[in-house]
Structure formats: structure tokens, C-alpha cells
Design a protein around this motif. Structure first.
Motif, PDB file in Angstrom:
ATOM      1  N   ALA A 191       0.998  -7.463  17.004  1.00  0.00           N
ATOM      2  CA  ALA A 191       0.238  -6.217  17.132  1.00  0.00           C
ATOM      3  C   ALA A 191      -1.085  -6.458  17.847  1.00  0.00           C
ATOM      4  N   SER A 192      -1.688  -7.610  17.599  1.00  0.00           N
ATOM      5  CA  SER A 192      -2.945  -7.933  18.279  1.00  0.00           C
ATOM      6  C   SER A 192      -2.725  -8.094  19.780  1.00  0.00           C
ATOM      7  N   LEU A 193      -1.636  -8.761  20.174  1.00  0.00           N
ATOM      8  CA  LEU A 193      -1.318  -8.876  21.603  1.00  0.00           C
ATOM      9  C   LEU A 193      -1.066  -7.497  22.205  1.00  0.00           C
ATOM     10  N   ASP A 194      -0.367  -6.644  21.472  1.00  0.00           N
ATOM     11  CA  ASP A 194      -0.083  -5.297  21.976  1.00  0.00           C
ATOM     12  C   ASP A 194      -1.365  -4.485  22.192  1.00  0.00           C
ATOM     13  N   ARG A 195      -2.410  -4.813  21.423  1.00  0.00           N
ATOM     14  CA  ARG A 195      -3.688  -4.111  21.591  1.00  0.00           C
ATOM     15  C   ARG A 195      -4.532  -4.686  22.713  1.00  0.00           C
ATOM     16  N   GLY A 196      -4.032  -5.752  23.355  1.00  0.00           N
ATOM     17  CA  GLY A 196      -4.756  -6.331  24.473  1.00  0.00           C
ATOM     18  C   GLY A 196      -5.603  -7.530  24.126  1.00  0.00           C
ATOM     19  N   ASN A 197      -5.472  -8.056  22.915  1.00  0.00           N
ATOM     20  CA  ASN A 197      -6.242  -9.228  22.513  1.00  0.00           C
ATOM     21  C   ASN A 197      -5.517 -10.516  22.894  1.00  0.00           C
ATOM     22  N   TYR A 198      -6.248 -11.619  22.878  1.00  0.00           N
ATOM     23  CA  TYR A 198      -5.651 -12.937  23.059  1.00  0.00           C
ATOM     24  C   TYR A 198      -5.215 -13.475  21.696  1.00  0.00           C
ATOM     25  N   LEU A 199      -4.268 -14.428  21.719  1.00  0.00           N
ATOM     26  CA  LEU A 199      -3.950 -15.119  20.479  1.00  0.00           C
ATOM     27  C   LEU A 199      -5.174 -15.899  20.009  1.00  0.00           C
ATOM     28  N   PRO A 200      -5.472 -15.863  18.723  1.00  0.00           N
ATOM     29  CA  PRO A 200      -6.607 -16.649  18.238  1.00  0.00           C
ATOM     30  C   PRO A 200      -6.308 -18.134  18.278  1.00  0.00           C
ATOM     31  N   THR A 201      -7.357 -18.929  18.090  1.00  0.00           N
ATOM     32  CA  THR A 201      -7.178 -20.371  17.988  1.00  0.00           C
ATOM     33  C   THR A 201      -6.281 -20.679  16.794  1.00  0.00           C
ATOM     34  N   PRO A 202      -5.330 -21.592  16.927  1.00  0.00           N
ATOM     35  CA  PRO A 202      -4.465 -21.923  15.784  1.00  0.00           C
ATOM     36  C   PRO A 202      -5.279 -22.438  14.603  1.00  0.00           C
ATOM     37  N   ASP A 203      -4.686 -22.336  13.430  1.00  0.00           N
ATOM     38  CA  ASP A 203      -5.345 -22.827  12.221  1.00  0.00           C
ATOM     39  C   ASP A 203      -5.058 -24.302  11.959  1.00  0.00           C
ATOM     40  N   GLY A 204      -4.080 -24.857  12.635  1.00  0.00           N
ATOM     41  CA  GLY A 204      -3.790 -26.269  12.439  1.00  0.00           C
ATOM     42  C   GLY A 204      -2.537 -26.682  13.183  1.00  0.00           C
ATOM     43  N   ILE A 205      -2.147 -27.939  12.978  1.00  0.00           N
ATOM     44  CA  ILE A 205      -0.939 -28.519  13.573  1.00  0.00           C
ATOM     45  C   ILE A 205      -0.025 -28.955  12.437  1.00  0.00           C
ATOM     46  N   LEU A 206       1.231 -28.529  12.501  1.00  0.00           N
ATOM     47  CA  LEU A 206       2.225 -28.946  11.514  1.00  0.00           C
ATOM     48  C   LEU A 206       3.084 -30.079  12.061  1.00  0.00           C
ATOM     49  N   ILE A 207       3.523 -30.946  11.160  1.00  0.00           N
ATOM     50  CA  ILE A 207       4.544 -31.953  11.472  1.00  0.00           C
ATOM     51  C   ILE A 207       5.699 -31.708  10.508  1.00  0.00           C
ATOM     52  N   ASN A 208       6.832 -31.335  11.057  1.00  0.00           N
ATOM     53  CA  ASN A 208       8.024 -31.000  10.275  1.00  0.00           C
ATOM     54  C   ASN A 208       7.734 -29.916   9.232  1.00  0.00           C
ATOM     55  N   GLY A 209       6.936 -28.932   9.655  1.00  0.00           N
ATOM     56  CA  GLY A 209       6.733 -27.739   8.839  1.00  0.00           C
ATOM     57  C   GLY A 209       5.711 -27.870   7.740  1.00  0.00           C
ATOM     58  N   VAL A 210       4.990 -28.973   7.673  1.00  0.00           N
ATOM     59  CA  VAL A 210       4.007 -29.155   6.607  1.00  0.00           C
ATOM     60  C   VAL A 210       2.677 -29.608   7.191  1.00  0.00           C
ATOM     61  N   GLY A 211       1.646 -29.465   6.385  1.00  0.00           N
ATOM     62  CA  GLY A 211       0.304 -29.797   6.810  1.00  0.00           C
ATOM     63  C   GLY A 211      -0.013 -31.276   6.677  1.00  0.00           C
ATOM     64  N   PRO A 212      -1.289 -31.632   6.879  1.00  0.00           N
ATOM     65  CA  PRO A 212      -1.700 -33.049   6.881  1.00  0.00           C
ATOM     66  C   PRO A 212      -1.331 -33.796   5.600  1.00  0.00           C
ATOM     67  N   PHE A 213      -0.798 -35.008   5.796  1.00  0.00           N
ATOM     68  CA  PHE A 213      -0.467 -35.960   4.729  1.00  0.00           C
ATOM     69  C   PHE A 213       0.683 -35.489   3.836  1.00  0.00           C
ATOM     70  N   GLN A 214       1.448 -34.486   4.298  1.00  0.00           N
ATOM     71  CA  GLN A 214       2.557 -33.985   3.490  1.00  0.00           C
ATOM     72  C   GLN A 214       3.912 -34.543   3.918  1.00  0.00           C
ATOM     73  N   GLU A 215       3.969 -35.218   5.059  1.00  0.00           N
ATOM     74  CA  GLU A 215       5.242 -35.750   5.568  1.00  0.00           C
ATOM     75  C   GLU A 215       5.146 -37.262   5.661  1.00  0.00           C
ATOM     76  N   ASN A 216       6.147 -37.955   5.092  1.00  0.00           N
ATOM     77  CA  ASN A 216       6.174 -39.416   5.096  1.00  0.00           C
ATOM     78  C   ASN A 216       7.435 -39.917   5.781  1.00  0.00           C
ATOM     79  N   PHE A 217       7.298 -41.048   6.475  1.00  0.00           N
ATOM     80  CA  PHE A 217       8.424 -41.709   7.126  1.00  0.00           C
ATOM     81  C   PHE A 217       8.477 -43.146   6.611  1.00  0.00           C
TER      82      PHE A 217
END
Length: 559
Positions: A191-217
């Protein structure tokens, strides 16, 4: 547990499996017993919402069979896949198979220009063959900015046992899906794009769908592991690295690369890479796996942990350093260093280098220039001055049923001509087996990524400034990498060459979802030779229209 070669028949999917049988009968009649000898596998996927909080704030996440990321689609060269997708969302839905080349079968592409959507509460069975292909890829939702809420998963296409892999078997393979993430609901972003706005800055980066320190190999000392890494995000390039471990690059998007070690790798939106990592560090310790954003402020980081047996919970020391966040020269030089391994085979036993692309005469030259413009008081993105809008009927169906008022052939110029920006439905007609030279020209101060469905192409050159004929002298005409997604740096160009060996109606798009959603795409219609009516694709040279095809718009409702 991933549904590797899984066979499940439910009441909901039984009808779809019958439809798939009709499709395979048609394919058999068209191509003969060779395709019938290849194994078929059946998958039953349910798409739904579930509340998840990858970065600590709950939102409705799109899951497949309750999983985020979705199930890994694990196949082998020439397998025939039947994937029944049931849509339990409250909106139409489609999946597209990023980088998977459905041979002469754009009916299964899963984008708005080729398929009618799967309506809420309905199901549809994709049926396609991963013919003559290997490599690392992923799938994702293609409609309505739904990718901003998940719905993606990894795709592996393995070598047939009779075709040697050009490296020793790893101890284990890991899928590593990295990408930017917004805590806002995808419908709010849309809806924000439809109103002519830009996408906001992302809130973070996920690795395999989870946030920091949540994925182990888990790594075992002395063992070597294959990481299949894909940038599944919306628009953010990332730099990927592992503390105190080098990465041996071996494959990207279906092509085996010359083996080179990298301390870090830039992975742009929509791209996939395979690296080998040897567990040669101190036992009893753990190490950072880091994916940091590129070319945006502030810098964001996704963090996972590699654990050796008996390791501490958290790694010690600082994060492994990456390149400066806005060092485009570093990134371009790294991209130029990635080369095709001419001496090895891939899906077939003959060496990749047996296809001498540099000796083929070019049939056509096309320059595609991206830009942004205000059209009707709305911010839009354009290609050669046209911002794409979808008609009420998918182009593929309109072409098949010869609905001549849906789109016009060659409705976009094959080079920028200075026209005033406007809305339009861009289609370029091209001939089967022609060899095409395409230049992606980016006059903007931001990086672009481009993808062509149904094809890999040779990345023969990239540089700063405007492209002109003199730039051909800088091209790599011997071992340029073959792939399906490529970046174009700010105020720069990237040149590719592609053999049109896959008939159909194929999507060419920005991989950044906001630009794609706001018009930065077109379609190429690859037609067979010897057709009396040049306005249509010869159906006899393509996979027949699926028996279970969903019809909509002017093509009429499904029965």
C-alpha cells in the motif's frame, strides 16, 4: 524434514494429480519415450499464514507446510516434478522457480504474465522437467509483494550419477537462504508503494528465516561442506563471509566455476552460489557466519554460528571484516573474477567449454535502460521509457488463444529512444535459436539486478559509464560465467549474450521487488522458425497447454 522425492496423495490433491497425469501424457506424445523414462516425483504443498517474529516483532509470515523457509525442493537432472500447491491465503498466489529452466514450458513459470493466479482456497499442480540442468536455485511468491512475508525455499538440482561432479563429495550440504527483512506486513508495504512512497530501510538480515545467533551449523573437524547460498531478499545486496574460513567457489546458478578461494562474496538479490568450506580451525570453538548489507545506511548484519564439537555457545573475537559498504569497485572486480570452468561437464558429460559462445554471430543487439519517472503523479520504474502494466489476461494465455487486443508485438523499443515515460505492456518478439546481445544500461546512482526466466546467459562485460560499440573490445569471449541473474552497478552497464534455445513467453525483470512491482519488467516471446503466422508461437514446438490450466480474464473462466 525436507520432502525429498516424497509421494503424498490427499483428497485435496487427488484431482490435481489426475490433471498432472494428463499433462505427462501430452508430453509423452510430443517428445516420445525419452521423457517417459525419467522419474517423476509428487509434492503436496499447502501455503498459509502463521505468526512469527524473526526479528522480535510478530507478523503474518507465509509458510509452506508450516515451514519458513519452505521445504527444500531436492531433484536430479531430468526429473519431472509435480508440485500441488494449495492456497490457504486470503489473496491470489503463485510460485516462481528462480533460475530453473523449464524447457519449452513457460506454462509453469509462475509469474503474472504467464499464469492465472491460484485463487484463495484453491489448488493447482505445477508440472515441469528440470531437463539438462544442475545447480543451486530457489523459489518464491511472485505476486502482490508477498515475498516480503516469506514463502520462499531452496532448490537443489543434483548431477545424475553417471555425470561426475568436479570436486570431491562434501561431508554434508547446507542451504543458506539470506535476505533483508521488514517487520511491517507485506500488505502495508504494498500500500505504501501504491501511494508513491519508497520501501523503507529493512529492519535486518535473516539467515534461514531467523534473526542473529538463531541458526547453527555443525562442522566436524577436517570435513568439507557445501553451502548453497541464495539472496532471497527484497532489494538488498549482501556480503557473505565466515570467520577464519576461506570459501572455495564451485558453482553459481547451474554453472561450475573456475575454483577460486574467497574471503567474502557479494551476493546480489536473486543470485545463488555454491561454496566449499573445510572445517580446518581449532576444535572446541565456534565461529561467526556473517551476511552484511551492501550499499545502504545503516549497515545491517545477519549472524549465524558454526559450531565444532564441544564448542562454546558464542564465537569469540570481532566479526570477520568485509569490504567497505559502498566500495562498488571492489564488488565489480570480484564479479569479473568469476569465470566458467571450460574443462568440466555439468548436466551433460561434454565440457561446458564445448559451447563456443564467442564464435556465434549475433542476430540482434538490444539495449535495455532502466530509469525511474513520475507517471500520473505516481513514482514508477521504467525500461526504455515504458513502465509495465499487466492486462487482465496473462500474455501467455492471450497468445495461445490469439486474443489480439491484449498486447502488441514489439511494443517496446530495442534501445532507449528518448520517449516520454508512459505505462505499457512491453513484449519483444525474438526468433528461436537466434543469438542475442543485450546491454543493461543503468544511469541511476543505485545498483540494479536483472533476471531472465527460462534462460542462462553469458556475462561478457561490465564497466562504469555509458555503453557504446567500443566497449565490445573489452568483452570476455572465452570463459564468461553463465547464469540467470546479474547486477548492474550505479552509472554503469552490463552486457550479456544468450542463445534463444527455449521457446515460450519469458519474463525479464528487476529482481528487486519494489522496482518489479512498479513496472520494471518486460516479456520476450521466443517464436519458432517456419511458422506461417508470425504473431503466434508454434504450439507444436512447445509443451502443450496443461490440461489443468487456470483460465481467467478474456481467456474465460476455468471449467
Amino acid at each position: 524434514m525436507e520432502p525429498f522425492r516424497q509421494f503424498r496423495v490427499t483428497a485435496a490433491s487427488f484431482k490435481s494429480l489426475l490433471y498432472a497425469s494428463f499433462v505427462q501424457l501430452q508430453i509423452f506424445l510430443l517428445f516420445g519415450s525419452a521423457i517417459a523414462d525419467n522419474p517423476q516425483f509428487y509434492f503436496d504443498w499447502t501455503v498459509s499464514y502463521t505468526p512469527l517474529a524473526p526479528l522480535g516483532i510478530f507478523k503474518q509470515v507465509i509458510v509452506i507446510n508450516g515451514q519458513f523457509p519452505g521445504p527444500t525442493l531436492n531433484a536430479t537432472t531430468n526429473d519431472i516434478l509435480n508440485i500441488n500447491v494449495r492456497n490457504n491465503l486470503n489473496e491470489p498466489f503463485l510460485l516462481t522457480w528462480n533460475g530453473v529452466q523449464q524447457r519449452r514450458n513457460s506454462w509453469q513459470d509462475g509469474v503474472e504474465g504467464t499464469n492465472c493466479p491460484i485463487a484463495p482456497g484453491k489448488n493447482w499442480t505445477y508440472s515441469f522437467q528440470v531437463k539438462d540442468q544442475i545447480g543451486s536455485f530457489f523459489y518464491f511468491p511472485s505476486l502482490l509483494l508477498q515475498r516480503a512475508s516469506g514463502g520462499y525455499g531452496a532448490i537443489r538440482i543434483n548431477n545424475r550419477i553417471v555425470i561426475p561432479v568436479p570436486f570431491s563429495p562434501p561431508q554434508h550440504e547446507f542451504d543458506v537462504l539470506i535476505g533483508d527483512w521488514h517487520n511491517a506486513d507485506y500488505r502495508e508495504l504494498r500500500a505504501s508503494l501504491d501511494r508513491g512512497n519508497y520501501l523503507p530501510t529493512p529492519d535486518g538480515i535473516l539467515i534461514n528465516g531467523v534473526g542473529p545467533f538463531q541458526e547453527n551449523f555443525a562442522f566436524r573437524p577436517g570435513a568439507t561442506y557445501r553451502l548453497r547460498i541464495s539472496n532471497v531478499g527484497l532489494k538488498t545486496s549482501v556480503n557473505f563471509r565466515i570467520q577464519d574460513h576461506l570459501m572455495l567457489l564451485v558453482e553459481t546458478e547451474g554453472s561450475y566455476t573456475l575454483k577460486q578461494y574467497y574471503e567474502n562474496i557479494d551476493i546480489h538479490v536473486g543470485q545463488s552460489y555454491s561454496v566449499l568450506v573445510t572445517a580446518n580451525q581449532i576444535p572446541g570453538r565456534s565461529y561467526y557466519m556473517v551476511a552484511t548489507s551492501r550499499f545502504i545506511i545503516p549497515e545491517l548484519a545477519g549472524i549465524a554460528v558454526i559450531q565444532y564439537p564441544g564448542s562454546l555457545t558464542n564465537p569469540i573475537g570481532p566479526f570477520p571484516p568485509g569490504p567497505p559498504p559502498f566500495d562498488f569497485t571492489y564488488s565489480m572486480d570480484q564479479a569479473r573474477s568469476i569465470r566458467w570452468d571450460l574443462a568440466v561437464g555439468a548436466a551433460r558429460p561434454n565440457p561446458q567449454g564445448s559451447f563456443h559462445y564467442g564464435l556465434i554471430n549475433v542476430s540482434q543487439n538490444i539495449i535495455l535502460e532502466n530509469d525511474m519517472a513520475m507517471i500520473g503523479n505516481h513514482q514508477r520504474y521504467t525500461v526504455n521509457g515504458i513502465s509495465f502494466v499487466h492486462p487482465d489476461t496473462p500474455l501467455k494465455l492471450a497468445d495461445y488463444f490469439q486474443l489480439n487486443d491484449v498486447f502488441k508485438s514489439d511494443s517496446i523499443p530495442k534501445a532507449p529512444d528518448g520517449r516520454y515515460p508512459a505505462l505499457g505492456t512491453s513484449v519483444i518478439d525474438l526468433k528461436y535459436r537466434d543469438f542475442i546481445h543485450i546491454v543493461f544500461q543503468n544511469p541511476l546512482p543505485i545498483l540494479q539486478t536483472w533476471h531472465i526466466d527460462g534462460y542462462n546467459f553469458f556475462v561478457v562485460g561490465m564497466d562504469e559509464g555509458n555503453w557504446d560499440e567500443s566497449r565490445r573490445s573489452t568483452y570476455n569471449m572465452v570463459d564468461a560465467i553463465s547464469r540467470s541473474t546479474i547486477q548492474v552497478y550505479p552509472n554503469s552497464w552490463t552486457a550479456i549474450m544468450v542463445e534463444l534455445d527455449n521457446q515460450g513467453m519469458w519474463n525479464v525483470r528487476s529482481q528487486e521487488v519494489d522496482k518489479w512491482y512498479l513496472g520494471q519488467e518486460l516479456y520476450i516471446r521466443v517464436k519458432g522458425v517456419g511458422q506461417n503466422d508470425p504473431s503466434t508461437i508454434p504450439i507444436q514446438d512447445e509443451t502443450p497447454i496443461p490440461a489443468n490450466v487456470i483460465r481467467c480474464g478474456r481467456a474465460g473462466p476455468s471449467t
